[in-house]
Write an enzyme that holds these catalytic residues in place. Sequence first.
Site, PDB file in Angstrom:
ATOM      1  N   SER A 104       1.030  -1.004   0.185  1.00  9.48           N
ATOM      2  CA  SER A 104      -0.142  -0.042  -0.096  1.00  9.48           C
ATOM      3  C   SER A 104       0.784   1.201   0.093  1.00  9.48           C
ATOM      4  O   SER A 104       1.492   1.653  -0.293  1.00  9.48           O
ATOM      5  CB  SER A 104      -0.546  -0.222   1.482  1.00  9.48           C
ATOM      6  OG  SER A 104      -1.951   0.933   1.050  1.00  9.48           O
ATOM      7  N   ASP A 243      -9.119  -5.148  -4.803  1.00  8.48           N
ATOM      8  CA  ASP A 243      -8.550  -4.442  -4.112  1.00  8.48           C
ATOM      9  C   ASP A 243      -8.584  -2.776  -4.474  1.00  8.48           C
ATOM     10  O   ASP A 243      -9.739  -2.670  -5.289  1.00  8.48           O
ATOM     11  CB  ASP A 243      -7.027  -4.324  -4.709  1.00  8.48           C
ATOM     12  CG  ASP A 243      -6.559  -4.057  -3.772  1.00  8.48           C
ATOM     13  OD1 ASP A 243      -6.004  -3.253  -3.562  1.00  8.48           O
ATOM     14  OD2 ASP A 243      -5.410  -4.858  -4.211  1.00  8.48           O
ATOM     15  N   HIS A 270      -6.972  -5.752  -0.571  1.00  3.34           N
ATOM     16  CA  HIS A 270      -6.159  -4.809  -0.061  1.00  3.34           C
ATOM     17  C   HIS A 270      -5.113  -5.321   0.722  1.00  3.34           C
ATOM     18  O   HIS A 270      -4.110  -5.195   0.255  1.00  3.34           O
ATOM     19  CB  HIS A 270      -6.523  -3.493   0.590  1.00  3.34           C
ATOM     20  CG  HIS A 270      -5.605  -2.610   0.179  1.00  3.34           C
ATOM     21  ND1 HIS A 270      -4.796  -2.445  -0.423  1.00  3.34           N
ATOM     22  CD2 HIS A 270      -4.958  -2.273   1.372  1.00  3.34           C
ATOM     23  CE1 HIS A 270      -4.058  -0.784  -0.930  1.00  3.34           C
ATOM     24  NE2 HIS A 270      -3.807  -1.219   0.848  1.00  3.34           N
TER      25      HIS A 270
END
Length: 292
Positions: A104, A243, A270
């Site tokens: 991320s 995601d 995610h």
Amino acid sequence: MSEMKWQHGSTWYRVVGDLKSSKTPVMILHGGPGAGHNYCEPIAEVLAQTGRAGVLYDQIGCGNSTHLPDKPKEFWTPELFMEELVLLTEHLGISNKYDIVGQSWGGMLGMQFAITKPKGLNAMVIADSPASMEVWVSEANKLRKELPPEVEATLLKHEAAETTEDPEYVAAVDVFYSRHLCRIPQPPYVLASFEQLAADPTVYHTMNGPSEFHVIGSLKHWDIRPQLKEISTPTLLVSGQYDEATPAMVKEIQGLIPGSKWELFAESSHMPHVEEPAKFKRVVSEFLDSHD
């Protein structure tokens, strides 16, 4: 568990595995910004199972590292965290050769770092990351339109009123997160990251904003897509079908990073390393092994 002292305080880290292994060690860059290392613990454990050392650390401002709640918003920049990363590789004695797994925000940081062609960066895995926050928000808005109408109405109401700490807003955010952040019941190590983020959201609120999709912080206009062609580090992109870093977003990034590969996880959102751990272990270890 140890710490590195530097000009802004102490950075806490933990090495899982043996740094002297014949396999290239990996710096694990957590997300947020400010989410802490906890939810990335399975990444380090997977690497150690394949004979590779993984370095977990809490970026400055969160977790077990020095918290700096009084710093001005100008202090919190990608460059700050790039400096911390370089110093930590030097501190550990691995600056001449190391890999990165960035998740991320950690992947955003990893890509921006790789653009500078850092000496010693051998290969990197970018997991669930945007290269443009405006694209990220645009894609998030598409996902939000698929939420039950009353949930989206609640989100919009509190965002307009700037009452995003209201429990009603938090509950609506959780509906989005259960679809697009983690689609399985959140394990304790994921909950631990959220708990420490809630205890001191300085970095997250300053750089991102109150939620994954309401981005009003200093990263609001962050966009490194024009520079991605400069990356020469072998790169694997990892993302989930559901995601927040949508397939359309990651496909664009793959087209911009020369020679990059992309693995889409069909059952994940995610956190493929949490949602599909066996496949994550296989895909990531095969990629890193191929660049040792």
